[in-house]
Design a protein around this motif. Structure first.
Motif, PDB file in Angstrom:
ATOM      1  N   GLU A 163      26.881  30.638 -65.654  1.00 19.37           N
ATOM      2  CA  GLU A 163      27.119  29.296 -65.125  1.00 19.37           C
ATOM      3  C   GLU A 163      27.774  28.451 -66.215  1.00 19.37           C
ATOM      4  O   GLU A 163      27.394  28.536 -67.390  1.00 19.37           O
ATOM      5  CB  GLU A 163      25.819  28.636 -64.661  1.00 19.37           C
ATOM      6  N   ILE A 164      28.751  27.645 -65.817  1.00 14.44           N
ATOM      7  CA  ILE A 164      29.532  26.836 -66.746  1.00 14.44           C
ATOM      8  C   ILE A 164      29.532  25.387 -66.280  1.00 14.44           C
ATOM      9  O   ILE A 164      29.577  25.113 -65.076  1.00 14.44           O
ATOM     10  CB  ILE A 164      31.000  27.326 -66.819  1.00 14.44           C
ATOM     11  N   ALA A 165      29.504  24.448 -67.219  1.00 10.70           N
ATOM     12  CA  ALA A 165      29.659  23.027 -66.892  1.00 10.70           C
ATOM     13  C   ALA A 165      30.354  22.324 -68.052  1.00 10.70           C
ATOM     14  O   ALA A 165      30.149  22.678 -69.220  1.00 10.70           O
ATOM     15  CB  ALA A 165      28.309  22.376 -66.607  1.00 10.70           C
ATOM     16  N   GLU A 175      44.405  31.229 -71.457  1.00 11.07           N
ATOM     17  CA  GLU A 175      44.777  30.095 -70.614  1.00 11.07           C
ATOM     18  C   GLU A 175      43.890  28.874 -70.823  1.00 11.07           C
ATOM     19  O   GLU A 175      44.277  27.750 -70.494  1.00 11.07           O
ATOM     20  CB  GLU A 175      44.755  30.524 -69.143  1.00 11.07           C
ATOM     21  N   ASN A 176      42.694  29.088 -71.365  1.00 11.31           N
ATOM     22  CA  ASN A 176      41.767  27.967 -71.540  1.00 11.31           C
ATOM     23  C   ASN A 176      41.933  27.234 -72.866  1.00 11.31           C
ATOM     24  O   ASN A 176      41.310  26.189 -73.069  1.00 11.31           O
ATOM     25  CB  ASN A 176      40.323  28.460 -71.414  1.00 11.31           C
ATOM     26  N   HIS A 214      38.404  24.550 -78.391  1.00 14.19           N
ATOM     27  CA  HIS A 214      37.430  25.543 -78.864  1.00 14.19           C
ATOM     28  C   HIS A 214      36.028  25.006 -78.601  1.00 14.19           C
ATOM     29  O   HIS A 214      35.578  24.077 -79.273  1.00 14.19           O
ATOM     30  CB  HIS A 214      37.667  25.783 -80.354  1.00 14.19           C
ATOM     31  N   CYS A 215      35.337  25.576 -77.623  1.00 10.94           N
ATOM     32  CA  CYS A 215      34.016  25.084 -77.203  1.00 10.94           C
ATOM     33  C   CYS A 215      32.898  25.865 -77.897  1.00 10.94           C
ATOM     34  O   CYS A 215      32.033  26.476 -77.248  1.00 10.94           O
ATOM     35  CB  CYS A 215      33.878  25.163 -75.689  1.00 10.94           C
ATOM     36  N   PHE A 216      32.950  25.886 -79.224  1.00 16.47           N
ATOM     37  CA  PHE A 216      31.909  26.507 -80.036  1.00 16.47           C
ATOM     38  C   PHE A 216      31.673  27.954 -79.575  1.00 16.47           C
ATOM     39  O   PHE A 216      32.623  28.706 -79.437  1.00 16.47           O
ATOM     40  CB  PHE A 216      30.631  25.664 -79.986  1.00 16.47           C
ATOM     41  N   PHE A 266      32.411  33.532 -72.892  1.00 19.43           N
ATOM     42  CA  PHE A 266      31.763  33.563 -71.583  1.00 19.43           C
ATOM     43  C   PHE A 266      32.500  32.686 -70.576  1.00 19.43           C
ATOM     44  O   PHE A 266      32.570  33.018 -69.387  1.00 19.43           O
ATOM     45  CB  PHE A 266      30.299  33.141 -71.717  1.00 19.43           C
ATOM     46  N   ILE A 267      33.059  31.567 -71.034  1.00 21.46           N
ATOM     47  CA  ILE A 267      33.909  30.753 -70.157  1.00 21.46           C
ATOM     48  C   ILE A 267      35.110  31.572 -69.700  1.00 21.46           C
ATOM     49  O   ILE A 267      35.473  31.580 -68.513  1.00 21.46           O
ATOM     50  CB  ILE A 267      34.373  29.475 -70.888  1.00 21.46           C
TER      51      ILE A 267
END
Length: 307
Positions: A9-11, A257-258, A264-266, A271-272
């Motif tokens: 799950e991602i938010a 693509e992200n 950079h989300c740590f 997983f994202i």
């Protein structure tokens, strides 16, 4: 075989900042901004006000709603984070509001020493704690609360995201075939934002990652041509383009693509990226995916998955 990745799950926080806005916060020059945009591909970042609990609660609620039976059978929860101290000092002793979502017998832990590579290392540790029929939950996320946290000099800019990863020893999700972690203590004093930094890890980053990525493949007894996708950490585009060239791996099979979408989300990046590959139906049954992350210090860690 180590276990199974049953759900992700991602938010993201609702506020989005442009590169120019973040650059003003962290003190980047116009030349720096052009480099981060054109060469690194970093363009926007989620973040804003709110606490760590505000960041993590949505993914916990999503997991409970979407996986109710498995959620009720969670025996271990581990929060993986990059920055050693993730809460404001006066709130450290406060109980997170989401703690009561879990059964009374649940055990909790916090892991950080691999920095951004911590979650990929923690997955095997967490799986080893689980009894048959029980599940483990990895929570990944932290606040980019200060300019020194938002910027890794000449390398990347941090965005905020929360990720919940449900693991089990037996299950129906992608199989975790192997985990590899490698370190190089020469770079242990790297802080990422110190103008007087004596470590030269940035100059060795690509070669360090290449060597340990190859070691991960050797440990799993697979060759590069067996890898269908790499789900990387989103440090920047240029380093992954260089790695693709050095390892003779198709650039289009590294999910990048992200990088311009989130920064950079740590430790959440791999997983994202895996989650989006799944959501976009770009993975086939039997595909092999390598999740890769590198943390300051320096630590490389990866998980090899079979879909």
């Amino acid at each position: 075989m180590l276990g199974h990745l049953e759900a992700i799950e991602i938010a993201f926080p609702p506020e989005i900042q442009s590169l120019d806005e973040v650059a003003q916060e962290v003190g980047l020059s116009r030349l720096d901004i052009r480099m981060f945009d054109r060469f690194y591909g970093l363009r926007r970042f989620h973040g804003g006000p709110g606490t760590l609990d505000d960041l993590l609660t949505p993914v916990i609620d999503q997991m409970q709603r979407n996986q109710p039976q498995a959620f009720a059978a969670i025996s271990h929860v581990v929060h993986c984070h990059t920055v050693p101290c993730v809460r404001v000092f006066e709130t450290v002793s406060q109980k997170p509001a989401w703690l009561d979502r879990f059964a009374p017998h649940t055990e909790f832990a916090s892991l950080t020493m691999g920095h951004c590579a911590t979650p990929l290392t923690a997955a095997e540790w967490l799986l080893k704690q689980l009894s048959p029929g029980r599940f483990g939950l990895m929570l990944i996320g932290e606040k980019a609360f200060h300019p020194r946290v938002k910027l890794i000099k000449d390398t990347t800019l941090m965005g905020e995201a929360a990720c919940a990863v449900l693991l089990a020893r037996q299950g129906n999700g992608p199989t975790i075939l192997s985990r590899y972690t490698g370190q190089d203590g020469r770079f242990s004093i790297q802080k990422g934002a110190d103008e007087h930094e004596t470590s030269d890890f940035g100059q060795h980053y690509v070669d360090f990652t290449r060597q340990h990525l190859q070691a991960a493949l050797d440990k799993a007894d697979v060759t590069m041509d067996r890898i269908d996708w790499i789900a990387p950490h989103n440090v920047n585009l240029s380093s992954w383009h260089r790695l693709a060239q050095l390892m003779n791996f198709p650039r289009e099979k590294i999910f990048l693509e992200n990088v311009p979408r989130y920064g950079h989300c740590f430790g959440a990046d791999p997983f994202i990226n895996l989650h989006q590959l799944q959501q976009q139906q770009r993975l086939q049954k039997g595909d092999t995916v390598l999740l890769v992350s590198v943390g300051l210090g320096a630590t490389y860690s990866s998980l090899l998955l079979e879909i």
